[in-house]
Write an enzyme that holds these catalytic residues in place. Structure first.
Site, PDB file in Angstrom:
ATOM      1  N   ASP A 241     -10.612  19.644  -4.982  1.00  8.76           N
ATOM      2  CA  ASP A 241     -11.226  19.135  -6.210  1.00  8.76           C
ATOM      3  C   ASP A 241     -12.143  20.210  -6.785  1.00  8.76           C
ATOM      4  O   ASP A 241     -12.819  20.923  -6.030  1.00  8.76           O
ATOM      5  CB  ASP A 241     -12.030  17.854  -5.946  1.00  8.76           C
ATOM      6  CG  ASP A 241     -12.208  17.009  -7.196  1.00  8.76           C
ATOM      7  OD1 ASP A 241     -12.741  17.539  -8.194  1.00  8.76           O
ATOM      8  OD2 ASP A 241     -11.806  15.839  -7.195  1.00  8.76           O
ATOM      9  N   ASP A 261      -6.773  23.103  -8.529  1.00  9.56           N
ATOM     10  CA  ASP A 261      -6.101  22.029  -9.243  1.00  9.56           C
ATOM     11  C   ASP A 261      -5.221  21.250  -8.259  1.00  9.56           C
ATOM     12  O   ASP A 261      -4.339  21.821  -7.610  1.00  9.56           O
ATOM     13  CB  ASP A 261      -5.240  22.623 -10.364  1.00  9.56           C
ATOM     14  CG  ASP A 261      -4.585  21.550 -11.235  1.00  9.56           C
ATOM     15  OD1 ASP A 261      -4.459  20.390 -10.792  1.00  9.56           O
ATOM     16  OD2 ASP A 261      -4.190  21.885 -12.364  1.00  9.56           O
ATOM     17  N   LYS A 307      -2.864   4.776 -11.619  1.00  8.00           N
ATOM     18  CA  LYS A 307      -3.674   4.126 -12.639  1.00  8.00           C
ATOM     19  C   LYS A 307      -2.756   3.390 -13.612  1.00  8.00           C
ATOM     20  O   LYS A 307      -1.701   3.898 -13.991  1.00  8.00           O
ATOM     21  CB  LYS A 307      -4.527   5.155 -13.376  1.00  8.00           C
ATOM     22  CG  LYS A 307      -5.339   6.078 -12.473  1.00  8.00           C
ATOM     23  CD  LYS A 307      -6.267   5.314 -11.539  1.00  8.00           C
ATOM     24  CE  LYS A 307      -6.998   6.265 -10.588  1.00  8.00           C
ATOM     25  NZ  LYS A 307      -7.866   5.567  -9.635  1.00  8.00           N
TER      26      LYS A 307
END
Length: 360
Positions: A241, A261, A307
């Site tokens: 991260d 990334d 998500k």
């Protein structure tokens, strides 16, 4: 009766309805749903009672994504006058000719209004259980292998009664696994991964699959909520991260933090057992990258969140997972895939994939 009572998260009634209609139709069982927005439950009414009974018996409950619990309704909505809430329940169950139940659960919808019924549910449980035993509806002693009787209180004046079977239901009250937040964890997201381990990994296999010494990678790790779950199980973690990690995790000596990334990182060695990922990104992109890891043999098991969009959430999830499964099949990978809208999830679902062939 030819109705199913289904529990879900408030706000996901449409997804619950879409799922039950999709799965029931695969058994040639058709019907319609009755739902109210933010009620946390759905009623599915089938046209064929025998077909519904067969579907309810044979469809694996664990395969549902958005449905937390299901039971066969035994009566229409019951009025529960405050002066005597027990008699109407008894009357309805006697009329349904119900006997031999092993457990009683007095429950309530997981909504703000529903939660106010928790005290009433507790107070009602003991006297109702005693009355049901006296009437022969409940066995004299709790029997975990016998059918479960559910009373879902919609208010202090109304409720539904349903029946579920312990070999094909949720063993949890309200279908919810509640966990205590560990104060030393850097974020509440840690509960998502803890619940996922409890949901997807049999406890009899924890020593092997969640034991110390395993190597893990956490994509999108900052500040370390998911890494915390891996570290506390004595795993060695590579945290990926651009954001910072909690200093308490770095001090354990079990975490290597790389500011890379997450969609570009590739492990240098094929010794990563667990890949976990809770990146805030388009679900299609996340699933595609998880497929890359599994197909290339970069991990043996993966848990990741997808998500959800605002609309057509069920269709979106099933479409994405179908593409992922096809990629794995085309790559000749034998796998187990599980997905659930966990209690500690919000606008997301959690996916688990295990490569059944690869061994580290």
């Amino acid at each position: 009766m030819k109705q199913l009572l289904l529990y879900c998260r408030a706000g996901f009634e449409k997804e619950c309805a879409a799922e039950i209609q999709d799965k029931a139709s695969s058994f040639d069982v058709f019907g319609f749903c009755k739902l109210t927005a933010n009620s946390a439950y759905v009623i599915f009414e089938a046209y064929d009672e025998d077909g519904l009974a067969a579907f309810y018996r044979d469809y694996p409950f664990e395969h549902f994504i958005f449905i937390r619990q299901w039971c066969l309704l035994q009566a229409e909505l019951i009025e529960l006058p405050s002066e005597d809430r027990i008699a109407p329940v008894l009357e309805a169950l006697v009329a349904a000719d119900l006997t031999g139940c092993g457990e009683l659960r007095v429950e309530y919808p997981e909504t703000n209004d529903g939660k106010t019924l928790s005290t009433l549910a507790r107070k009602l449980t003991v006297p109702l259980r005693q009355s049901l035993r006296k009437a022969g509806i409940l066995l004299q002693k709790e029997q975990k292998r016998a059918p479960v009787l559910h009373l879902l209180l919609l208010s202090g004046q109304q409720g539904y009664v349903g029946l579920s079977y312990p070999e094909n239901n949720s063993p949890l009250e309200n279908g919810i696994l509640r966990l205590k937040f560990p104060n030393e964890a850097p974020s509440r997201s840690t509960l998502k991964l803890e619940e996922a381990f409890l949901q997807f990994i049999p406890k009899s296999e924890w020593d092997k699959r969640l034991g110390g010494g395993l190597n893990a990678v956490d994509l999108g790790s900052s500040p370390g909520g998911w890494t915390y779950q891996l570290v506390k199980r004595s795993m060695m973690v590579t945290a990926i991260d651009n954001g910072p990690m909690a200093e308490s995790l770095m001090q354990t000596g079990q975490v290597k933090h790389l500011t890379v990334d997450g969609f570009k990182f590739e492990p240098q060695k094929k010794n990563v057992y667990w890949l976990v990922c809770d990146m805030i990104e388009q679900p299609q992109r996340v699933a595609e990258r998880m497929g890359d890891w599994l197909i290339n043999g970069w991990c043996q098991e993966a848990i990741f969140n997808l998500k959800l969009p605002m609309k057509k959430r069920y269709e979106t999830v099933t479409g994405i997972l179908a593409l992922l499964e096809q990629r794995l099949v085309d790559a000749d990978i034998k796998f187990r895939l599980q997905v659930k809208h966990l209690y500690h999830d919000r606008e997301e679902v959690t996916v688990h994939v295990q490569n059944l062939i690869l061994k580290f």
